[in-house]
Each structure stands twice: as structure tokens, then as C-alpha cells.
Design an enzyme around this catalytic site. Sequence first.
Site, short mmCIF file in Angstrom:
data_model
loop_
_atom_site.label_atom_id
_atom_site.label_comp_id
_atom_site.label_asym_id
_atom_site.label_seq_id
_atom_site.Cartn_x
_atom_site.Cartn_y
_atom_site.Cartn_z
N TYR A 134 0.99 -1.06 -0.28
CA TYR A 134 -0.06 0.05 0.09
C TYR A 134 0.91 1.01 0.03
CZ TYR A 134 -3.61 3.29 1.72
OH TYR A 134 -4.68 4.41 1.88
N LYS A 162 -1.75 -1.71 -3.90
CA LYS A 162 -2.67 -0.45 -3.78
C LYS A 162 -1.79 0.99 -4.01
CE LYS A 162 -6.14 1.84 -0.81
NZ LYS A 162 -6.48 1.91 0.52
#
Length: 294
Positions: A134, A162
Site C-alpha cells: 500500500y 494499492k
Amino acid sequence: MNFGQIVTAMVTPFDERGEIDFAATENLINHLIANGSDSLVISGTTGESPTLTLEEKVALFKFTVQITAGRVPVIAGTGTNGTRESIELTRHAENAGVDGIMLVTPYYNKPCQEGLYQHFKTIADTTALPVMLYNIPGRSAVNMEPETIIRLAEVPNIVTVKEASGNLEAMAAIIDSTPDNFTLYSGDDGLALPVLAIGGAGVVSVSAHVIGNEMQSMIQNFKSGNLQEAAQQHRRLLPIIKEMFSAPNPSPVKAALNLKGVAVGGVRLPILPLPEANLQTLKNVLNLHKATVL
């Protein structure tokens, strides 16, 4: 592990005392599964992870796995700015039966790129679970460069990222230089369609709490070649997406869910409830969208 197209970063419902409301959590999980969510991220930033204790996180992991009962994958946010702490939380998540973990870039201590690489590889090496990286420089104050993500994609169980940098050029480089089975998700709702257009897998979404089915329809139209319709849907959804971030997350999305009759309670300090002016604008946008859909 296929996490699908729309991965919803789930809020954590609280009761009037500010404790986790597990009955409301069960209701929310069922709502999300019925309304376009292919996977759920729990105890991420949208889930107010900075305010949850270790015990609360573990209880949330176990409860969500129990309630989803295999209907959708469950991804636990186990990343912190300490490698040892992240490993401990990952071990708890694995024992709880989650399907994957999400590891955020270490915030506040601002490691170098090699530090980021060693942090993520070290955690990944301790678990059999699939890992979602992320990257969110706006919150963590450090940006993971495409080259670092490309290196990490060689670690067998680091399978996806992400990307919330908003940098489409960097995302294209990542997609182009990682294995075909490594996927990239937009970390910004408003970039879901552009990221799909450059080869992304979908979006890790906050707005899917309230417009999950509409987002799924947009993605299906894009994948079916109905590009004009997908673009129109994208533009129609932007006002709601904008309101979901009109105040610090997850204050707006929790207000929207409460307005829609999906009770999730309030937020914990230092986040504040949505101000009245923002709440009125949110009501107007939701009502306008409802009228447009009908």
C-alpha cells in the site's frame, strides 16, 4: 488469490460509547457483499486502524472471517511503521484465518527505498498469506518508487499493490515491469477508470460503501468495450466520490452510511464527526444521485 475488481476498505462501526459495534459490523459486512464488494479490507486507515488497539484488531479479524464465511476474501491491514510489530499483527491475522494482508508504507519514520524493500520483504517472508503493498505518500510521508515495487513483486507472496500516489505514469511503469500475475489497484476512487485503462485490476475503494454496484457497472461496461457508457458513469459518480473526501476519512463515508440506514456510528478522536455544512452538501449530492439513478 483473486481479490476481484472492487476491494472495499471497510469502516469500523462504533457504538455510542465508542467501542466496536459487532452487530453493526455484521450488518455492514452483509451490506457490502450485497452491494458490489468483491473483497474487504479491515483495519485499514478507513477502518480507523490508528485508533484501534491490538486486541480490537484481532477481534475484528476473527469476527469478519466468521461473518464473511468465505463469501468474499478478507484482507487484514497489518502494516505499521515498525517491522516487528507488523510481523506480530500479521501472525495474529493469519491465525484468525484471513485471506491476505495489506502493508502500508511506514509512516513518520520515512525510510529510504532499500529500507522499504527490506521492511516489506521481511514481513512477507514470515507469512504464507498473499501480500498487498500500500503506497500512500500523502499519509505516510514517504513514496515507494516504482523500482522498489517492481523488486518486491519478485517476492513470491507479494502479489499486488494499492497505489494511492495518484501518479498514472508510475502506475503504468509498475504494470509494465511486473509479472502478469502481479496486480495493481487504484487507491483513489476517482482514478478507478483511468487505472483500468492502463491495465490496472480495479480499485481499493471507500466510496463503494455507498456506490459499489454503480462502480461495478462502470467496470463491467469498460471491460465489455462500452467505453462511452463507462466514461459517463465515471463522471456521474465523481460528485459522490468528491464528497466522500470532503473531510478527513472516514468521517464522510460513515455519515453517508448512517444517512442510508446502514448504522455505523461515529468516529474516534482525533477524527471529528462530519460538520453540519458538509453533511447538508452530502445529503444533497446523495439525493441528486438517487434521483438520477431512478
